[in-house]
Design an enzyme around this catalytic site. Structure first.
Site, PDB file in Angstrom:
ATOM      1  N   MET A  19      -0.711   2.775  -4.533  1.00  0.00           N
ATOM      2  CA  MET A  19      -0.339   4.189  -4.623  1.00  0.00           C
ATOM      3  C   MET A  19       0.337   4.470  -5.967  1.00  0.00           C
ATOM      4  O   MET A  19       0.925   5.531  -6.165  1.00  0.00           O
ATOM      5  CB  MET A  19       0.586   4.571  -3.471  1.00  0.00           C
ATOM      6  CG  MET A  19      -0.103   4.432  -2.121  1.00  0.00           C
ATOM      7  SD  MET A  19       0.657   5.411  -0.827  1.00  0.00           S
ATOM      8  CE  MET A  19       2.294   4.698  -0.772  1.00  0.00           C
ATOM      9  N   GLY A  20       0.268   3.505  -6.883  1.00  0.00           N
ATOM     10  CA  GLY A  20       0.803   3.746  -8.220  1.00  0.00           C
ATOM     11  C   GLY A  20       2.307   3.582  -8.312  1.00  0.00           C
ATOM     12  O   GLY A  20       2.933   3.006  -7.432  1.00  0.00           O
ATOM     13  N   LEU A  68       3.609   1.696 -10.638  1.00  0.00           N
ATOM     14  CA  LEU A  68       3.402   0.245 -10.571  1.00  0.00           C
ATOM     15  C   LEU A  68       4.657  -0.552 -10.905  1.00  0.00           C
ATOM     16  O   LEU A  68       5.462  -0.154 -11.738  1.00  0.00           O
ATOM     17  CB  LEU A  68       2.268  -0.145 -11.522  1.00  0.00           C
ATOM     18  CG  LEU A  68       0.929   0.543 -11.250  1.00  0.00           C
ATOM     19  CD1 LEU A  68      -0.096   0.132 -12.303  1.00  0.00           C
ATOM     20  CD2 LEU A  68       0.414   0.225  -9.846  1.00  0.00           C
ATOM     21  N   GLY A 125       5.115  -6.343  -8.414  1.00  0.00           N
ATOM     22  CA  GLY A 125       4.364  -6.698  -7.201  1.00  0.00           C
ATOM     23  C   GLY A 125       2.893  -6.320  -7.357  1.00  0.00           C
ATOM     24  O   GLY A 125       1.991  -7.141  -7.162  1.00  0.00           O
ATOM     25  N   HIS A 126       2.666  -5.046  -7.740  1.00  0.00           N
ATOM     26  CA  HIS A 126       1.292  -4.592  -7.957  1.00  0.00           C
ATOM     27  C   HIS A 126       0.609  -5.418  -9.054  1.00  0.00           C
ATOM     28  O   HIS A 126      -0.554  -5.794  -8.939  1.00  0.00           O
ATOM     29  CB  HIS A 126       1.282  -3.135  -8.430  1.00  0.00           C
ATOM     30  CG  HIS A 126       1.891  -2.151  -7.492  1.00  0.00           C
ATOM     31  ND1 HIS A 126       3.006  -1.415  -7.809  1.00  0.00           N
ATOM     32  CD2 HIS A 126       1.532  -1.768  -6.246  1.00  0.00           C
ATOM     33  CE1 HIS A 126       3.304  -0.607  -6.807  1.00  0.00           C
ATOM     34  NE2 HIS A 126       2.434  -0.804  -5.838  1.00  0.00           N
ATOM     35  N   GLN A 176      -1.933   9.193   5.021  1.00  0.00           N
ATOM     36  CA  GLN A 176      -1.088   8.152   5.618  1.00  0.00           C
ATOM     37  C   GLN A 176       0.395   8.524   5.640  1.00  0.00           C
ATOM     38  O   GLN A 176       1.229   7.704   6.000  1.00  0.00           O
ATOM     39  CB  GLN A 176      -1.312   6.818   4.906  1.00  0.00           C
ATOM     40  CG  GLN A 176      -0.778   6.747   3.498  1.00  0.00           C
ATOM     41  CD  GLN A 176      -1.241   5.492   2.775  1.00  0.00           C
ATOM     42  OE1 GLN A 176      -2.423   5.304   2.546  1.00  0.00           O
ATOM     43  NE2 GLN A 176      -0.315   4.613   2.426  1.00  0.00           N
ATOM     44  N   VAL A 197       6.704 -10.208  -4.013  1.00  0.00           N
ATOM     45  CA  VAL A 197       7.374 -10.367  -5.310  1.00  0.00           C
ATOM     46  C   VAL A 197       8.732  -9.667  -5.218  1.00  0.00           C
ATOM     47  O   VAL A 197       8.821  -8.520  -4.755  1.00  0.00           O
ATOM     48  CB  VAL A 197       6.530  -9.758  -6.450  1.00  0.00           C
ATOM     49  CG1 VAL A 197       7.238  -9.891  -7.783  1.00  0.00           C
ATOM     50  CG2 VAL A 197       5.159 -10.429  -6.495  1.00  0.00           C
ATOM     51  N   SER A 250       7.935   0.707  -4.934  1.00  0.00           N
ATOM     52  CA  SER A 250       8.024   1.960  -5.702  1.00  0.00           C
ATOM     53  C   SER A 250       9.169   2.806  -5.171  1.00  0.00           C
ATOM     54  O   SER A 250       9.765   3.596  -5.901  1.00  0.00           O
ATOM     55  CB  SER A 250       6.715   2.741  -5.592  1.00  0.00           C
ATOM     56  OG  SER A 250       5.623   1.919  -5.947  1.00  0.00           O
ATOM     57  N   ARG A 251       9.485   2.660  -3.892  1.00  0.00           N
ATOM     58  CA  ARG A 251      10.541   3.488  -3.284  1.00  0.00           C
ATOM     59  C   ARG A 251      11.947   3.032  -3.671  1.00  0.00           C
ATOM     60  O   ARG A 251      12.910   3.759  -3.416  1.00  0.00           O
ATOM     61  CB  ARG A 251      10.398   3.497  -1.758  1.00  0.00           C
ATOM     62  CG  ARG A 251       9.175   4.274  -1.288  1.00  0.00           C
ATOM     63  CD  ARG A 251       9.188   4.507   0.227  1.00  0.00           C
ATOM     64  NE  ARG A 251       8.156   5.443   0.641  1.00  0.00           N
ATOM     65  CZ  ARG A 251       6.960   5.111   1.130  1.00  0.00           C
ATOM     66  NH1 ARG A 251       6.635   3.836   1.264  1.00  0.00           N
ATOM     67  NH2 ARG A 251       6.089   6.027   1.489  1.00  0.00           N
TER      68      ARG A 251
HETATM   69  P1  AMP Z   1       1.747   0.461  -2.540  1.00  0.00           P
HETATM   70  O1  AMP Z   1       1.483   1.062  -3.890  1.00  0.00           O
HETATM   71  O2  AMP Z   1       3.198   0.407  -2.182  1.00  0.00           O
HETATM   72  O3  AMP Z   1       0.864   1.022  -1.465  1.00  0.00           O
HETATM   73  O4  AMP Z   1       1.330  -1.072  -2.674  1.00  0.00           O
HETATM   74  C1  AMP Z   1       0.041  -1.431  -3.109  1.00  0.00           C
HETATM   75  C2  AMP Z   1      -0.183  -2.889  -2.822  1.00  0.00           C
HETATM   76  O5  AMP Z   1       0.807  -3.666  -3.496  1.00  0.00           O
HETATM   77  C3  AMP Z   1      -0.062  -3.215  -1.333  1.00  0.00           C
HETATM   78  O6  AMP Z   1      -1.033  -4.183  -0.986  1.00  0.00           O
HETATM   79  C4  AMP Z   1       1.331  -3.767  -1.239  1.00  0.00           C
HETATM   80  O7  AMP Z   1       1.522  -4.659  -0.163  1.00  0.00           O
HETATM   81  C5  AMP Z   1       1.459  -4.490  -2.554  1.00  0.00           C
HETATM   82  N1  AMP Z   1       2.873  -4.667  -2.888  1.00  0.00           N
HETATM   83  C6  AMP Z   1       3.817  -3.699  -2.963  1.00  0.00           C
HETATM   84  N2  AMP Z   1       5.026  -4.246  -3.228  1.00  0.00           N
HETATM   85  C7  AMP Z   1       4.828  -5.585  -3.317  1.00  0.00           C
HETATM   86  C8  AMP Z   1       5.685  -6.695  -3.550  1.00  0.00           C
HETATM   87  N3  AMP Z   1       6.993  -6.552  -3.757  1.00  0.00           N
HETATM   88  N4  AMP Z   1       5.142  -7.926  -3.565  1.00  0.00           N
HETATM   89  C9  AMP Z   1       3.806  -8.099  -3.335  1.00  0.00           C
HETATM   90  N5  AMP Z   1       2.957  -7.086  -3.114  1.00  0.00           N
HETATM   91  C10 AMP Z   1       3.446  -5.855  -3.096  1.00  0.00           C
END
Ligand code: AMP
Length: 285
Positions: A30-31, A33, A36-37, A61, A179, A189-190
């Protein structure tokens, strides 16, 4: 790196790559970034021929009272960060491109039952229906051979795995470990929403997961005792408000009485208006 906003244009790039015999790796996000991403993108880069990351804040969602409108967005920054990982394409469609009938309007949904009934599925009705639907669309658009998801969203991984299996999708799901910041906070991101006191308070999440890991390593198998210990620790933090703490089977997301082999300790906790999730996967020993 190409930035693509049109579905048809992405499909053309995919067709060309497949004609050259390349595999397609997909990283849905969802950007806004963070590391983790980027870890998912680097992993995909190492393993696949054409790597596509997607950046789409999916209205479907989010619940009506949730943070869809406020969700952090910064396309220019995301482009730079994504490009630094060496991926080929950043797919960043507008909402109308993904949902031509309007803001998250569609007649067709993908619903995964049971696995979505507990944890985040219980707290966020309709959330996983939105996730499963958009991820299906992305799998179809990108003809993904392998898709990379973060273990941070452990229930999401279980839902997507089951969906891909049940619907015979030609995609392999790879889960990448969480991560964390150097002090233990899981990247999200939050986290941007947290003020400094809340940011400090949020460290209780990783600390309490570590405590649970210590109990498990010492041989504790009573799920209610482990959950109670974690709840106690989190409750000592005045800024924390528990949504759930649960020890579940990592595939079905059903609560466990005892920890026999693999188990997932999952938690969701609010700090002010910000709801954070974190978890620990116990592989059993
Ligand atoms: P989001 O943008 O939050 O929807 O995350 C996109 C992808 O990145 C999803 O598969 C998340 O599980 C993964 N993700 C988000 N935060 C982390 C993190 N801290 N460590 C590993 N993967 C992450």
């Amino acid at each position: 790196m190409q930035v693509i906003q049109q579905i048809e244009q992405l499909k053309q790039v995919v067709r060309d790559a497949k004609r050259q015999g390349k595999t397609v790796g997909l990283v849905p996000t969802m950007g806004y970034l963070h590391e983790g991403h980027l870890t998912l993108m680097r992993r995909a880069r190492q393993e696949q021929g054409l790597v596509i990351a997607t950046l789409f804040v999916n209205p479907l969602q989010f619940g009506p009272q949730e943070d869809y409108a406020d969700y952090p967005r910064d396309l220019a920054r995301d482009c730079e960060l994504a490009e630094s990982t060496g991926i080929d394409v950043l797919f960043a469609p507008a909402v109308d491109e993904m949902y031509p009938a309007g803001n998250g309007k569609t007649l067709t949904f993908v619903d995964v039952e049971k696995i979505t009934a507990s944890l985040c599925g219980a707290s966020r009705p309709g959330h996983f229906r939105g996730v499963a639907t958009v991820v299906t669309k992305l799998f179809n658009i990108a003809e993904a051979d392998v898709a990379y998801f973060g273990q941070k969203d452990a229930q999401q991984v279980a839902v997507i795995r089951r969906m891909a299996e049940d619907l015979n999708m030609n995609v392999k799901i790879v889960a990448v470990p969480i991560v964390r910041e150097s002090d233990g906070l899981a990247m999200s991101s939050r986290n941007k929403y947290l003020d400094s006191a809340q940011r400090q308070a949020a460290l209780v999440l990783s600390r309490s997961l570590e405590r649970a890991a210590t109990l498990l390593a010492a041989g504790e198998r009573d799920s209610s005792l482990i959950v109670a210990t974690v709840r106690d620790l989190i409750s000592q933090e005045p800024l924390a408000e528990i949504d759930y703490v649960s020890l579940v089977d990592p595939l079905t997301m059903e609560a466990l009485d005892r920890v026999e082999s693999r188990a997932l300790l999952a938690l969701a906790v609010k700090f002010g208006k910000t709801r954070l999730i974190d978890n620990m996967l116990w592989e059993g020993k």
